[in-house]
Design a protein around this motif. Sequence first.
Motif, mmCIF file in Angstrom:
data_model
loop_
_atom_site.group_PDB
_atom_site.id
_atom_site.type_symbol
_atom_site.label_atom_id
_atom_site.label_comp_id
_atom_site.label_asym_id
_atom_site.label_seq_id
_atom_site.Cartn_x
_atom_site.Cartn_y
_atom_site.Cartn_z
ATOM 1 N N GLU A 141 11.606 -7.806 152.825
ATOM 2 C CA GLU A 141 11.335 -6.537 151.876
ATOM 3 C C GLU A 141 11.628 -5.431 153.228
ATOM 4 O OE1 GLU A 141 9.673 -3.687 149.397
ATOM 5 O OE2 GLU A 141 10.707 -5.514 149.143
ATOM 6 N N GLU A 142 11.320 -5.492 154.237
ATOM 7 C CA GLU A 142 11.218 -4.677 155.402
ATOM 8 C C GLU A 142 12.904 -4.524 155.695
ATOM 9 O OE1 GLU A 142 8.986 -5.063 159.231
ATOM 10 O OE2 GLU A 142 7.181 -5.027 157.879
ATOM 11 N N ILE A 145 14.326 -2.495 152.856
ATOM 12 C CA ILE A 145 13.911 -1.216 152.828
ATOM 13 C C ILE A 145 14.739 -0.365 153.928
ATOM 14 C CG2 ILE A 145 12.193 0.626 153.592
ATOM 15 C CD1 ILE A 145 10.259 -1.144 151.846
ATOM 16 N N ARG A 163 8.261 1.262 160.946
ATOM 17 C CA ARG A 163 7.355 1.166 159.794
ATOM 18 C C ARG A 163 6.171 1.969 160.384
ATOM 19 N NH1 ARG A 163 6.000 0.588 155.214
ATOM 20 N NH2 ARG A 163 4.467 -1.065 154.466
ATOM 21 N N ASN A 166 1.886 3.475 155.397
ATOM 22 C CA ASN A 166 2.407 3.417 154.153
ATOM 23 C C ASN A 166 3.678 3.943 153.845
ATOM 24 O OD1 ASN A 166 1.294 6.095 153.953
ATOM 25 N ND2 ASN A 166 0.737 6.014 152.061
ATOM 26 N N GLY A 167 4.532 4.006 154.846
ATOM 27 C CA GLY A 167 5.752 4.416 154.735
ATOM 28 C C GLY A 167 6.801 3.993 156.071
ATOM 29 N N TRP A 168 7.758 5.036 156.256
ATOM 30 C CA TRP A 168 8.808 4.669 157.622
ATOM 31 C C TRP A 168 9.036 6.157 158.097
ATOM 32 C CZ3 TRP A 168 10.531 0.050 158.366
ATOM 33 C CH2 TRP A 168 10.181 -0.887 157.295
ATOM 34 N N TYR A 178 7.564 7.809 152.310
ATOM 35 C CA TYR A 178 6.704 6.952 151.654
ATOM 36 C C TYR A 178 7.237 5.709 150.993
ATOM 37 C CZ TYR A 178 3.166 10.317 152.390
ATOM 38 O OH TYR A 178 2.484 11.267 152.960
ATOM 39 N N ASP A 179 6.551 4.438 151.004
ATOM 40 C CA ASP A 179 6.977 3.051 150.469
ATOM 41 C C ASP A 179 7.513 3.216 148.905
ATOM 42 O OD1 ASP A 179 6.779 1.567 152.809
ATOM 43 O OD2 ASP A 179 4.647 1.016 152.242
ATOM 44 N N ASP A 180 6.867 4.207 148.288
ATOM 45 C CA ASP A 180 7.037 4.235 146.910
ATOM 46 C C ASP A 180 8.095 5.510 146.682
ATOM 47 O OD1 ASP A 180 5.565 6.313 147.706
ATOM 48 O OD2 ASP A 180 3.919 6.011 145.887
ATOM 49 N N LEU A 184 14.080 4.573 148.151
ATOM 50 C CA LEU A 184 13.676 3.264 148.729
ATOM 51 C C LEU A 184 14.015 2.279 147.593
ATOM 52 C CD1 LEU A 184 10.917 3.453 151.429
ATOM 53 C CD2 LEU A 184 13.359 3.726 151.596
#
Length: 187
Positions: A141-142, A145, A163, A166-168, A178-180, A184
């Motif tokens: 997953e990482e 992304i 990382r 809740n994001g990068w 953000y992760d969402d 991404l």
Amino acid sequence: MTAAPAVQREPRFDIDIAKALLEAKMDSGDEDDPAAGADDDLAEALQEAIVGLGYDEDDAARDKLERLLAGFADGSAPFPDDLRSRVLRRTGASAGAVDEALRRQAGPVLTAVRSAIAYRKKRAAQLDELEEGDKEEAIDEEERIMERLRQRGPCPEGFSWFRQGNGWRCGGGRHFVYDDDPILRED
């Protein structure tokens, strides 16, 4: 006979040495200091030099940078010449002005390097605690992304992503995804 582990590759981490440097600079409370503006330019040049010279590429490079900066901070060694030369070229400032600014920046940079090393070790330990299937899934997953971020390119300032929460965040410390975030997600 013991089976080979399911995960054969080491996880890749883009660690942000520059992030802690930027945070230390922002927390210093020197907004009214006339040297602060010059130090901003120098800090940016120093961040670029660290990345450009490969001091943020892997554990060995970060360890080397930590040793070099620790020697400078405790007075047993000069500031690393490769970094100093790059900063001089990038800023165009006099050698004396750059040397003075580097003396002010040495502590925050060393703190940032140590933070990056600690983060890498902490993340590796977190991954080691996972079951093999979960570990492989987390790494995949990482990597997925990171690939999406690479496809979009480095951050606008050219830094790699790492990382955070809740994001990068980019290695320059100024950009966050953000992760969402839809960029991404698969197209």
